[in-house]
Design an enzyme around this catalytic site. Structure first.
Site: not given
Lengths: 255, 670
Positions: B45, B285, B338
């Site tokens: 960002a 991951s 998740r």
């Protein structure tokens, strides 16, 4: 492979700042879990030093999973210590015997001055990148569609392997010439292998090599030590490619 | 009426951003060099924002606490980045990405923000490829995709298990180009320790040079905070050791509201805890859930035998295993979001079926043996062998796995000393991402004019749960394609302001505040290290503001943190001095803010009497143990206003969430 605990002796380089002289200090540390990483072991040492009201050892670290490139350390004469394909944060204490003496030093290179203890200044790498490690494309949202240029998988994979460099500096630290050719070669290769990078290839090779020389890095004599110690397995082929790109650039450049 | 004006433009959802953007004020190129902008943080960002603003011609100063902007923790993101390209022809579209993200966030995110995110997602991939980011490709030379949790399409772009690294290095290369051109001035090893307001507007920061200890005053016409999330409030998390909330918290103390602090993502696939000296947790991951099947033994006795080393997981027969995600959620199976996967893992371990031999027995298996057989067979067929031997299948299957996830498997083996090609991985949930953050309006501006907040540091796009591969998307969307427009609209009124002086009393006071806090720590004659307190905070948070929360535990957490805060200021010992590199001092300053934040998180979790996404209140669940949302009473963003040193006095403001374009429904992955 159940974890056990070991007792170790540490010989650690202490240096107040870049202007003062440093020396090795000896510490003993008991009950180190073999499941701990090397840096968790140093955390444990620092906790012990703080409890004894002594100054803890400064070392660089951040992600602790082998990808940010911030951790360094010369351990028993090897960059990132006695394991292959790992950074210091991924090195585990199960690599050491009970009763072992472990030598810990900072990266040693003229282009990486010591900041404090085991912390060195690697901003030379940033300046090399600023000299040409990019494709000159502005943010617009109007570049062409990502699938407009198909890239052979093999080239894309090779570019990725070169781009996997984490900029930790192990290659420089381990090179007897203090050369940054593996680092620069990896970046030049990534772009040389991709069509997006071709337009500026000449300027990139010339500018990055010029900056590398200005920073005081040595030259490459193909000993190959860098490749062995690189935690990401960056290949010497990238140095060969850098040499080709630089030679080509020198021949075609009219500057 | 609420003080929170989200400034969401009117109009149809798919036209809002385009129409709005077309009518924003501009700053002409000749005026941009007169404008200074500070960017704190150089992750996706921050680096993308600093690079883009530099390209536009603004004077940018960028700050990071690491030794190089390339180290920011975006680099550790593994799995991928979403974009609605529909390259795989599986029916994907901007609307579907928008819908999946809103549903994934359990209907607690703003429609307009999320739609904008989905709209610009496609440009992100184009931009990154143009920069030379080496995404994975197929043999035909086109980009490859994979699936992630909470979706039924393949829209995730990736670069092996190092997507964050490649994207960050792309943004870093763009930033480096601007630094080289002199349009961005980079301050490595600098930490922002105060936000400076002049006449109510953000006008600068106080930063500490971490090498010399010097406090520096930096002024600007606008300040952008891209300082990441606050997962380290739990001590153990997948965040980097230096990740912290300080920049965001300083803005909060200066009046920026802090939204939804209780929304924390506990990631289901991390390497389980090994011991008390552990400093951080490592993620495996989510992309592994494409290929791995999650299970625990059906019987408690088998789990016990495994923990004590008497039984190997590979010895357990198919029918003795409980593939609990496939059993409970057949439609999404191992690819449920998740929060759902994490809670399910906790549930089976609470039943005593955990397989890890650590203090809490918490761990489940992620097993690749089925995938090895499937892919090995495919590879043999592709090579013309239609009658491959079992051995050949397994060899080829392992090779396929290595190509896809090699670095992750290697990372796992280094940590655990076990070979995941031969025996299933052991995983358990760990704190990973924080959906809450500084409240911002549609322009990404906080409640302090001139203070903009992007990426994980703001609260805006993920609601109560973030879908995988959406964080990279949001960071780059904010920095490349949103902020450059909205900040210019604000700065259009600043072209006549002139340079902001750093000699004003506001800068003086701010610097003195920082100085006195540092002096206090260094002269505090305590007996315990900063880590001692940080670990205590982490335990309170994990046990009482973690995966399962209830009113009693949350109240206890609030009280315990009160006491911890008192003890910290009385008894912390910070060695060394200010005029040198002093990591312990850096840590003390960060932990001070994490303690305050932890208390606010517990308060926020207490007021939210419902379960949604990552926020699971045990009192609010259905008969099957799924989250029970209360849309009638809690369909709002909870934004807290600072009221002084006692965090318990903070005041809650509510921004109502309106769903005009998506029909709000129970979140169902069955």
């Amino acid at each position: 492979m159940a974890a056990k605990t070991i007792n170790i002796t540490l010989k650690i380089w202490r240096q107040k700042n870049c202007n003062s002289k440093g020396n090795m200090e000896t510490y003993t540390l008991n009950d180190v879990s073999t499941a701990s990483s090397f840096l968790e072991m140093l955390d444990q040492l620092n906790e012990q030093l703080i409890n004894d009201k002594k100054e803890p050892v400064a070392f660089d670290h951040d992600c602790r999973e082998g990808i940010c490139g911030m951790c360094s350390l010369y351990i028993n004469g090897r960059a990132h210590g006695p394991d292959n394909g790992v950074t210091t944060c991924q090195l585990h204490m199960r690599m050491f015997e009970d009763g072992a003496t472990i030598y810990v030093e900072p990266w040693r290179s003229a282009a990486f001055p010591v900041v404090k203890d085991l912390v060195v200044d690697r901003s030379a790498f940033d300046r090399i990148q600023q000299a040409g490690g990019f494709v000159s494309v502005n943010t617009s949202g109007r570049t062409m569609d990502a699938n407009a240029i198909p890239i052979p998988k093999e080239d894309a994979d090779k570019a990725f392997e070169a781009a996997a460099c984490i900029g930790c500096g192990a290659c420089v630290a381990t090179c007897k010439n203090g050369s940054a050719m593996l680092f620069v070669g990896a970046k030049v290769s990534q772009y040389a292998l991709l069509p997006q990078g071709k337009v500026e290839a000449t300027q990139r090779a010339l500018n990055m090599v010029r900056q590398m020389d200005d920073e005081g890095f040595g030259n490459c004599t193909n000993t190959g030590a860098c490749e062995i110690e690189c935690p990401k397995g960056i290949s010497l082929d990238n140095i060969a490619r850098l040499n080709r790109e630089f030679l080509k650039a020198s021949l075609v450049s009219n500057k | 009426m609420s003080i929170l004006d989200s400034k969401i433009p009117a109009g149809n959802i798919s036209d809002k951003w385009t129409d709005y953007k077309d009518h924003l004020k501009l700053v002409a190129p000749n005026n941009r060099p007169k404008i200074d902008i500070i960017v704190v943080g150089t992750g996706l960002a921050g680096a993308s924002a600093a690079a883009s603003l530099g390209e536009m011609g603004y004077n940018v100063k960028a700050f990071c606490f690491q030794d190089s902007p390339r180290r920011a923790h975006s680099i550790a993101a593994q799995g991928g980045i979403n974009a609605a390209k529909n390259y795989q022809n599986d029916g994907d579209s901007v609307y579907r990405l928008f819908y999946d993200t809103i549903k994934g966030g359990d209907y607690r995110a703003r429609e307009a923000n999320v739609h904008r995110l989905a709209e610009v997602s496609s440009s992100i991939i184009d931009q990154c490829v143009a920069q030379g980011v080496p995404f994975a490709r197929e043999y035909g030379g086109l980009l490859d995709n994979r699936s992630f949790g909470g979706t039924q399409v393949q829209r995730t772009f990736y670069a092996a298990g190092q997507t964050g690294q490649q994207l960050l290095l792309g943004a870093y290369s763009a930033l480096s180009r601007q630094i080289g051109l002199g349009r961005v001035k980079m301050y490595n090893r600098h930490e922002m320790l105060e936000l400076v307001k002049v006449d109510g507007k953000a006008r600068g920061i106080i930063a500490r040079n971490l090498v010399t200890g010097e406090l520096e005053r930096h002024s600007a016409h606008a300040v952008v905070l891209a300082s990441g999330g606050y997962g380290n409030v739990y001590f153990l998390s997948t965040n980097a050791m230096g990740s912290n909330v300080t920049a965001a918290w300083k803005a909060h103390k200066q009046g920026a509201l802090f939204a939804n602090p209780c929304y924390v993502q506990i990631h289901p696939t991390c390497v389980p805890v090994h011991g008390t000296n552990q400093a951080k947790l490592t993620l495996m991951s989510e992309s592994l859930r494409n290929s791995g099947r999650i299970w625990v033994p059906k019987k408690k006795e088998d789990a016990e035998a495994i923990r004590s080393g008497k039984l190997k997981p590979t010895e357990l027969k198919e029918e003795e295993r409980d593939y609990y995600l496939e059993r409970k959620y057949p439609a999404f199976g191992n690819l449920v979001p998740r929060d759902v996967a994490s809670r399910a893992a906790k549930e089976v371990c609470d039943e005593g079926r955990g397989i890890e031999a650590n203090d809490t027995n918490e761990g489940v298996y992620l097993d690749f043996s089925t995938e090895i057989k499937n892919k090995g067979k495919q590879a043999a067929y592709a090579a013309g062998d239609h009658n491959p031997s079992e051995e050949k299948i397994i060899t080829l299957g392992k090779k396929w796995l290595e190509e896809k996830y090699g670095n992750l498997f290697q990372m796992y083996q280094k940590i655990t000393d076990e070979n995941p090609y031969e025996t299933p991985m052991k995983i358990y949930p760990a704190v990973h991402y924080t959906m809450g953050g500084v409240w911002v309006d549609y322009n990404l501006q906080s409640s302090i004019p001139g203070c903009f907040v992007t990426g994980e540091a703001n609260f805006s796009d993920h609601g109560a749960n973030r879908l995988g591969a959406s964080a990279l998307m949001q960071g780059l969307a904010d920095g490349y394609f949103v902020l450059p427009y909205t900040i210019s609209n604000y700065l259009a009124d600043e072209i006549r302001t002139g340079k902001i002086s750093t000699e004003s009393s506001e800068f003086e006071v701010a610097e003195n505040n920082v100085k006195s806090q540092i002096d206090k720590f260094l002269s505090n004659n305590g007996t315990k290290s900063v880590d001692y307190f940080h670990k205590k905070l982490g335990l309170i948070m994990w046990n009482k503001v973690g995966m399962g929360r209830n009113a009693q535990g949350l109240q206890e957490a609030i009280n315990e943190i009160d006491q911890l805060k008192k003890d910290f200021y009385i008894d912390v010992y910070v060695p060394g001095s200010n005029d040198e590199l002093n990591p312990q001092l850096e840590k003390a300053l960060r932990v001070a803010d994490l303690i305050d934040l932890g208390q606010l998180m517990a308060m926020d979790a207490l007021q939210r009497k419902e379960s949604c996404g990552g926020h699971f209140r045990e009192e609010y669940q259905d008969a099957e143990g799924e989250t029970l949302r209360d849309d009638e009473n809690f369909s709002f963003v909870g934004a807290w206003e600072y009221k002084g040193d006692d965090i318990k006095q903070e005041q809650l403001h509510k921004e109502e969430l309106k769903y005009e374009f998506i029909k709000i429904a129970a979140r169902n992955y069955k």
